[in-house]
Design a protein around this motif. Sequence first.
Motif, PDB file in Angstrom:
ATOM      1  N   ILE A   9       0.820  -1.219   0.000  1.00 33.66           N
ATOM      2  CA  ILE A   9       0.000   0.000   0.000  1.00 33.66           C
ATOM      3  C   ILE A   9       0.853   1.267   0.000  1.00 33.66           C
ATOM      4  O   ILE A   9       0.302   2.374   0.040  1.00 33.66           O
ATOM      5  CB  ILE A   9      -0.997   0.032   1.187  1.00 33.66           C
ATOM      6  CG1 ILE A   9      -0.268   0.130   2.522  1.00 33.66           C
ATOM      7  CG2 ILE A   9      -1.931  -1.165   1.141  1.00 33.66           C
ATOM      8  CD1 ILE A   9      -1.199   0.443   3.691  1.00 33.66           C
ATOM      9  N   ARG A  10       2.159   1.125  -0.053  1.00 35.74           N
ATOM     10  CA  ARG A  10       2.993   2.331  -0.117  1.00 35.74           C
ATOM     11  C   ARG A  10       2.963   2.873  -1.539  1.00 35.74           C
ATOM     12  O   ARG A  10       3.222   2.149  -2.505  1.00 35.74           O
ATOM     13  CB  ARG A  10       4.418   2.047   0.308  1.00 35.74           C
ATOM     14  CG  ARG A  10       5.264   3.337   0.354  1.00 35.74           C
ATOM     15  CD  ARG A  10       6.648   3.116   0.904  1.00 35.74           C
ATOM     16  NE  ARG A  10       7.406   4.365   0.852  1.00 35.74           N
ATOM     17  CZ  ARG A  10       7.402   5.299   1.787  1.00 35.74           C
ATOM     18  NH1 ARG A  10       6.667   5.123   2.880  1.00 35.74           N
ATOM     19  NH2 ARG A  10       8.106   6.407   1.648  1.00 35.74           N
ATOM     20  N   THR A  11       2.648   4.152  -1.679  1.00 35.23           N
ATOM     21  CA  THR A  11       2.554   4.796  -2.983  1.00 35.23           C
ATOM     22  C   THR A  11       3.418   6.055  -3.004  1.00 35.23           C
ATOM     23  O   THR A  11       3.932   6.479  -1.960  1.00 35.23           O
ATOM     24  CB  THR A  11       1.090   5.197  -3.285  1.00 35.23           C
ATOM     25  OG1 THR A  11       0.745   6.327  -2.457  1.00 35.23           O
ATOM     26  CG2 THR A  11       0.121   4.046  -3.039  1.00 35.23           C
ATOM     27  N   PRO A  12       3.588   6.683  -4.158  1.00 33.97           N
ATOM     28  CA  PRO A  12       4.362   7.932  -4.217  1.00 33.97           C
ATOM     29  C   PRO A  12       3.823   9.036  -3.306  1.00 33.97           C
ATOM     30  O   PRO A  12       4.550   9.974  -2.968  1.00 33.97           O
ATOM     31  CB  PRO A  12       4.251   8.333  -5.693  1.00 33.97           C
ATOM     32  CG  PRO A  12       4.096   7.032  -6.414  1.00 33.97           C
ATOM     33  CD  PRO A  12       3.243   6.199  -5.514  1.00 33.97           C
ATOM     34  N   LEU A  13       2.550   8.931  -2.902  1.00 38.66           N
ATOM     35  CA  LEU A  13       1.992   9.906  -1.969  1.00 38.66           C
ATOM     36  C   LEU A  13       2.797   9.941  -0.674  1.00 38.66           C
ATOM     37  O   LEU A  13       2.984  11.013  -0.074  1.00 38.66           O
ATOM     38  CB  LEU A  13       0.541   9.537  -1.658  1.00 38.66           C
ATOM     39  CG  LEU A  13      -0.176  10.407  -0.613  1.00 38.66           C
ATOM     40  CD1 LEU A  13      -0.501  11.756  -1.221  1.00 38.66           C
ATOM     41  CD2 LEU A  13      -1.443   9.729  -0.125  1.00 38.66           C
ATOM     42  N   CYS A  14       3.271   8.786  -0.245  1.00 39.91           N
ATOM     43  CA  CYS A  14       4.015   8.710   1.009  1.00 39.91           C
ATOM     44  C   CYS A  14       5.300   9.530   0.934  1.00 39.91           C
ATOM     45  O   CYS A  14       5.676  10.206   1.900  1.00 39.91           O
ATOM     46  CB  CYS A  14       4.323   7.254   1.351  1.00 39.91           C
ATOM     47  SG  CYS A  14       2.838   6.232   1.569  1.00 39.91           S
ATOM     48  N   ASP A  15       5.968   9.483  -0.211  1.00 31.04           N
ATOM     49  CA  ASP A  15       7.180  10.288  -0.381  1.00 31.04           C
ATOM     50  C   ASP A  15       6.850  11.768  -0.505  1.00 31.04           C
ATOM     51  O   ASP A  15       7.561  12.633   0.031  1.00 31.04           O
ATOM     52  CB  ASP A  15       7.953   9.821  -1.614  1.00 31.04           C
ATOM     53  CG  ASP A  15       8.537   8.423  -1.431  1.00 31.04           C
ATOM     54  OD1 ASP A  15       8.826   8.054  -0.267  1.00 31.04           O
ATOM     55  OD2 ASP A  15       8.680   7.702  -2.422  1.00 31.04           O
ATOM     56  N   LEU A  16       5.772  12.080  -1.211  1.00 33.77           N
ATOM     57  CA  LEU A  16       5.389  13.472  -1.403  1.00 33.77           C
ATOM     58  C   LEU A  16       5.053  14.147  -0.082  1.00 33.77           C
ATOM     59  O   LEU A  16       5.470  15.283   0.179  1.00 33.77           O
ATOM     60  CB  LEU A  16       4.185  13.560  -2.353  1.00 33.77           C
ATOM     61  CG  LEU A  16       3.610  14.965  -2.589  1.00 33.77           C
ATOM     62  CD1 LEU A  16       4.616  15.835  -3.320  1.00 33.77           C
ATOM     63  CD2 LEU A  16       2.301  14.870  -3.376  1.00 33.77           C
ATOM     64  N   LEU A  17       4.301  13.436   0.777  1.00 36.64           N
ATOM     65  CA  LEU A  17       3.812  14.052   2.014  1.00 36.64           C
ATOM     66  C   LEU A  17       4.631  13.667   3.243  1.00 36.64           C
ATOM     67  O   LEU A  17       4.448  14.274   4.308  1.00 36.64           O
ATOM     68  CB  LEU A  17       2.349  13.648   2.241  1.00 36.64           C
ATOM     69  CG  LEU A  17       1.353  14.060   1.147  1.00 36.64           C
ATOM     70  CD1 LEU A  17      -0.056  13.656   1.548  1.00 36.64           C
ATOM     71  CD2 LEU A  17       1.422  15.564   0.894  1.00 36.64           C
ATOM     72  N   GLY A  18       5.480  12.677   3.131  1.00 43.64           N
ATOM     73  CA  GLY A  18       6.278  12.279   4.279  1.00 43.64           C
ATOM     74  C   GLY A  18       5.537  11.396   5.268  1.00 43.64           C
ATOM     75  O   GLY A  18       5.796  11.447   6.472  1.00 43.64           O
ATOM     76  N   CYS A  19       4.611  10.577   4.762  1.00 47.38           N
ATOM     77  CA  CYS A  19       3.868   9.651   5.625  1.00 47.38           C
ATOM     78  C   CYS A  19       4.254   8.221   5.272  1.00 47.38           C
ATOM     79  O   CYS A  19       4.914   7.976   4.270  1.00 47.38           O
ATOM     80  CB  CYS A  19       2.362   9.866   5.493  1.00 47.38           C
ATOM     81  SG  CYS A  19       1.733   9.874   3.799  1.00 47.38           S
ATOM     82  N   ASP A  20       3.840   7.278   6.109  1.00 44.29           N
ATOM     83  CA  ASP A  20       4.188   5.883   5.893  1.00 44.29           C
ATOM     84  C   ASP A  20       3.111   5.103   5.155  1.00 44.29           C
ATOM     85  O   ASP A  20       3.408   4.131   4.457  1.00 44.29           O
ATOM     86  CB  ASP A  20       4.452   5.191   7.241  1.00 44.29           C
ATOM     87  CG  ASP A  20       5.596   5.828   8.005  1.00 44.29           C
ATOM     88  OD1 ASP A  20       6.546   6.320   7.362  1.00 44.29           O
ATOM     89  OD2 ASP A  20       5.538   5.845   9.248  1.00 44.29           O
TER      90      ASP A  20
END
Length: 341
Positions: A9-20
Amino acid sequence: MTGYSNDPIRTPLCDLLGCDVPILLAGMGGVSRWELAAAVANAGGYGMLGMVREDPSLIKQEVTALRAATDRPFAVNLIPAATKPELLDAQLLCCLALGVPAFTFFWDVVPAAIERVKQAGCLVLHQVGTLQAARNAEDAGADLIIAQGIEAGGHVHGRQSVWDLTAAILAQTSLPVVASGGLATGADLAAALRMGAVGIQCGTAFLATEESFAHAYHKRCVVDAGGADTVLTDIFVLNWPKAAAVRVISNSVTAGLKGSNLGHDPADLPRETIAWDGKTPRLRYSTDSPLRTTTGNLEAMPAFAGKGLDAITDIVPAASRLNKLAADARYSIAHSSEATS
């Protein structure tokens, strides 16, 4: 998209926003205060402070408390189109002076507000209810689109289902898209990722948590009700523009409408105080929901909730709700892969 690295479930959103994990706390006005935002962020999600129309002094207090409780990134939710220009200016000045890293905007797109915070190096997440609003937000420089379906609780901008709107926006934008509106389960997150969204935003699921600033009465209404108990109406419209619809749990006010849920003009509604937050009066038909600090006729106030209510049967710590969402999404994706292999 079903994620990358070792976590499905890790997506590029996690890198963009800094969440896991790709789960956003909705910036619910009054409800998403520092305690809830910190709990979601510390559990690996993305926290937002709901600071719609709040005085800059409260914004400073909330941001300071949030930073003391977590070192994770966060956003502040403001609504430029529904805020008086002088207050919006003061809010933005305050946030920028505090070094707020990201903003979530909603309702009509206000390009000047986006440009102002982008120039300061901030991320802009823009929640929209229509494909045209998504296009406008992208043209104005937003970094991410939150597609809000009609199933959402609170203020609802569009009239499409979350899945139809998300699909339409994904087909037309190069920006990452988050799905929002009645989403409260891991299966919802898995479905969003499968269709190409990078995550989901949850409001009602986090309203019914221990850290939420909602009144215990509101939380209990959420737990006791089901999706079929919600209604879309613009009777709770004081403080907002005409025709600004909200999704709430049915109460004596909506029952009194006898099915005439839409078409109410705030200019025609009486101003009657029915509750208080300290010395601040709360009016019948206003958009103010009952908070921890509210006293008075809570039943006649709007109990905002989305159509995902059937999945919310208890009041738990926010971290527990987020962890279950993430675990159930991983399970759903794994078993979906097994079924198709």
